[in-house]
Design an enzyme around this catalytic site. Structure first.
Site, short mmCIF file in Angstrom:
data_model
loop_
_atom_site.label_atom_id
_atom_site.label_comp_id
_atom_site.label_asym_id
_atom_site.label_seq_id
_atom_site.Cartn_x
_atom_site.Cartn_y
_atom_site.Cartn_z
N ASP A 23 0.82 -1.36 0.04
CA ASP A 23 -0.04 -0.08 -0.03
C ASP A 23 0.76 1.49 -0.16
O ASP A 23 1.80 1.18 0.68
CB ASP A 23 -0.95 -0.05 1.28
CG ASP A 23 -2.07 0.98 1.16
OD1 ASP A 23 -2.36 1.33 0.19
OD2 ASP A 23 -2.60 1.48 2.20
N GLY A 26 0.02 5.23 -4.57
CA GLY A 26 -0.44 6.49 -5.07
C GLY A 26 -0.08 7.70 -4.34
O GLY A 26 0.24 8.54 -4.88
N ARG A 27 -0.03 7.69 -3.10
CA ARG A 27 0.59 8.90 -2.25
C ARG A 27 1.84 9.10 -2.53
O ARG A 27 2.48 10.01 -2.47
CB ARG A 27 0.58 8.32 -0.63
CG ARG A 27 -1.07 8.98 -0.37
CD ARG A 27 -1.26 8.13 0.95
NE ARG A 27 -1.50 6.66 0.96
CZ ARG A 27 -1.20 5.86 1.92
NH1 ARG A 27 -1.11 6.27 3.20
NH2 ARG A 27 -1.80 4.84 1.79
N SER A 68 -7.05 -6.16 -5.47
CA SER A 68 -8.10 -6.86 -4.47
C SER A 68 -9.50 -6.84 -5.57
O SER A 68 -9.34 -6.13 -6.44
CB SER A 68 -8.31 -6.03 -3.38
OG SER A 68 -8.92 -4.71 -3.80
N ASN A 71 -10.59 -3.22 -5.85
CA ASN A 71 -9.72 -2.26 -6.78
C ASN A 71 -10.41 -2.07 -8.00
O ASN A 71 -9.81 -1.12 -8.80
CB ASN A 71 -8.31 -3.08 -6.89
CG ASN A 71 -7.47 -2.62 -5.70
OD1 ASN A 71 -6.27 -3.44 -5.52
ND2 ASN A 71 -7.61 -1.92 -4.67
N GLU A 210 0.95 -11.93 13.38
CA GLU A 210 1.29 -10.87 13.88
C GLU A 210 1.32 -9.92 12.80
O GLU A 210 1.72 -10.06 11.61
CB GLU A 210 2.94 -11.09 14.47
CG GLU A 210 3.07 -11.89 15.46
CD GLU A 210 2.69 -11.64 16.94
OE1 GLU A 210 2.28 -10.39 17.15
OE2 GLU A 210 1.99 -12.38 17.63
#
Ligand code: FPP
Length: 244
Positions: A23, A26-27, A68, A71, A210
């Site tokens: 992830d 885009g940013r 996904s 998406n 985890e």
């Protein structure tokens, strides 16, 4: 867990299976005034580096969330760019297969992908079966809930056809009906990009995983970041519901 020793004498235990939500592409692009697809392009390179590193440290399974079921809501141009990158990646992976020796597997409903991408995925999985190092599981048109519903449907169908009885279903049996059949559950799930959610990723398989979250954006996530995540994992006390 295997034990890994690097030349620099840093050693740490490496989990068997690490899963990553890639992830922040885009940013990463927006911060640089670039189109989102530029972020995905660098994200694909980051994946390449991490997959190679995974092999070096002796990881057995690396599962990545590449696209996904949700998406598809993105702009056509962005979806197209991601699909192109995946195609390009697989084409190159198939060509370099004997050099890289990575085993490829795909989780998700591939029937919705372009015929070319489906064919590349099929060839990559088929031809790489013989390699024994790291297995990369690409989650493509993947959603954890869809995966669970599909498994339930498969089981119900077998019951209706008299092949099994509802009460005979076990957790292990249900796991075998998922895309990830035969793959051990991930011990560590990593989410770069600063968001603190699972986003429908490996819902069943990560019951005891985890989680490691970091603000680093995926295109900036390199081997050092993976080392940090593994070190954080090694510092955790996994109890699986037992007492301290
Ligand atoms: C999430 O970042 C990323 C995706 C939805 C696509 C991931 C795809 C790649 C890394 C490229 C193809 C992969 C390979 C392995 C060839 P985002 O777009 O949601 O980022 P944002 O939250 O900053 O907008």
């Amino acid at each position: 867990m295997g034990l890994f020793r690097k030349k620099e004498a840093v050693s740490q235990a490496v989990p068997t299976h690490i899963a990553i939500v890639m992830d922040g592409n885009g940013r990463w692009a927006r911060k640089r005034g670039l189109p989102r697809k530029a972020g995905h392009k660098v994200g694909a390179e980051a994946f390449r580096t991490i997959a190679n590193y995974a092999k070096t440290i002796g990881l057995k399974y690396l599962t990545v969330y590449a696209f996904s079921t949700e998406n598809w809501k993105r702009a056509d141009e962005e979806v197209h760019a991601i699909m192109q990158l995946l195609e390009q990646y697989l084409r190159e992976a198939i060509a370099d297969m004997d050099k890289n020796r990575v085993r490829f597997c795909f989780f998700g409903d591939l029937t919705q992908l372009s015929p070319a991408l489906q064919e590349e995925a099929r060839i990559a999985a088929q031809r790489s079966k013989r390699y024994e190092g790291v297995q990369v599981n690409f989650c493509l048109n993947y959603g954890g809930r869809v995966e669970i519903v599909r498994a339930a449907q498969r089981f119900a169908r077998d019951c209706v056809e008299g092949k099994c009885a509802p009460e005979a279903l076990t957790q292990e049996g249900f796991s075998d009906l998922l895309y990830s059949s035969g793959v051990p559950d991930p011990e560590l799930v990593i989410r770069p990009g600063g968001e603190l959610r699972t986003s429908n990723f490996l819902l069943w398989q990560s019951a005891y995983a985890e989680y490691y979250f970091t603000d680093v954006l995926w295109p900036d996530f390199g081997p050092k970041e993976l080392d940090k995540a593994i070190a954080a994992y090694n510092a955790r006390n996994r109890r699986f519901g037992g007492a301290k």
